[in-house]
Design an enzyme around this catalytic site. Sequence first.
Site, PDB file in Angstrom:
ATOM      1  CB  THR A 190      15.063 -14.254  -7.205  1.00  0.00           C
ATOM      2  OG1 THR A 190      16.420 -13.929  -7.427  1.00  0.00           O
ATOM      3  CG2 THR A 190      14.471 -14.745  -8.488  1.00  0.00           C
ATOM      4  CB  VAL A 191      15.986  -9.205  -9.146  1.00  0.00           C
ATOM      5  CG1 VAL A 191      14.978  -8.501  -8.257  1.00  0.00           C
ATOM      6  CG2 VAL A 191      17.387  -9.101  -8.577  1.00  0.00           C
TER       7      VAL A 191
END
Length: 528
Positions: free
Chosen positions: A350-351
């Site tokens: 993810t970010v």
Amino acid sequence: MRNFHLPGRSTVHAQNAMVATSHPLAALTAIEVMKSGGTAADAAVAACALLGVIEPQSTGIGGDCFALIQPRGEGKIVSYNGSGRAPKAATAEWYIEHKMLAIPTTGAHSVTVPGAIDAWETILRDHGKLGLAILLQPAIRAAEEGYIVAPRIAFDWNNALEKLRGGTNTPRYLLPHGNAPVAGDVIKQPELGQTLRTIAKQGRDGFYKGAVAEDIVETLRGLGGLHTLEDFAAHTTETTTPIGTLYKGHDVWQCPPNGPGITMLVMLNILSNFDLTKYPPVSIERFHLEAEAARIAYLMREQDIGDPAYVDVDVKRILSKEFAEGYAKKIRMDRLLELPKVSPPINPSTVYITVIDRDRNVCSFINSIAHSFGSAVVSNKSGVLLQNRGAGFRVQPGHPNCIQPGKRPLHTIIPSLTTINGRANMSFGVMGGQYQPVGQTRLLTNMLDYGLDVQEAMDQPRGLHYEGVYQLEDGVPKDIVEGLKKIGHQTTGIVAPLGGAQAIWIDWDKGTLTGGSEPRKDGCALGY
């Protein structure tokens, strides 16, 4: 204070506004948005949209989004749940009948309706000033004119090479010249750029209705998926009240289930029964206690947590002092607790983005396509890489996380923030699949128990007790590894480092912001 003789990063300081992301261009974009009059929410969406192009293994418009936002850093915190739902035709019975006893991690059945775009529009409606037509422009330019591949992104891209070679449309869109790009290569994605232009003009309907939705559904149904245009058109974002706990005088806030933030809160509640300062921050005892708290919390999560629209999740009981104390009393320093082995369905990527603007609007924001490069399905014409969040479901009737029509899977992405007497003092998150609750706990205890600053707290070595094995980074000293083995931990090294943190600390008395950014990623904190 940092020893300047040793490699490391300084904290970043500013008076007006600050952002921390996993890519310098995204951080710069967020600063430019705020300098041009945008809010923290505007900046987060612009940065995230850009990351969906230039960090494609982690995020994108084919994924999901969660956020915690506190206007002016005081008062009510709002939780946004932008997680996607299973198709209306996705029943457990259908999968059992077709001899699929687990949702695959690639292909059409791993894809839930992407929730990110609707979440972005909802967040901007409530907290933004500029709108998608302006905020998507940096992402559009990157997709159409090209972007330079950063080192960590190249590392992840190469690790997923075989997955991409076997995917749907991924060789065409994501493997230029048949191989993963290396750091310094320039990549263009004109089809994705055109899709972003459509969303910029039409808003969420440009994604969930019309030509883009038709292309995505046609792609998925061509692979045997159960998705329909109605599934996409009906998607909505949920706005809720966050859940929290108290640790060392700080209220710690998370999005409620189907988000997994409750896992981190349980870990904190368990660890609050111990004086961590009796042990060095990098020690056998500290790693052991962290692992035991994680094992308990993850067991709770797998047994009790699902989409609250479908199952009753007793948050009050799980976050009670008695629940944590009951388990804490059983922990021993010379051996492991006897607990059932937990095997979560997926361990994705993810970010995470944190932004605080000059009005002290606080935005803790996370966006994900689940596993690295998601489902390995790119839509035929529109260039949308689709998440594989559906692989997070169980195919086990009666389980709280069993797949059902329109249900949201148990998630892994968790934005967080802390307050003191109702006022925000830190917005933070630690990306990295199943590591996220452990990573957030480690970052926070590094700061509140050991007095480390936001950057030092990220620089410490990490471990994750996952599926019965303690995964330890190279930075964990050998004597600690051996000590963990002696008390019963099975340990292993890992290829990719654990997690990716971003954090901003607010000092209200000085009127300043202090930021830190993950040294294991390509990004940075920036402020002005």
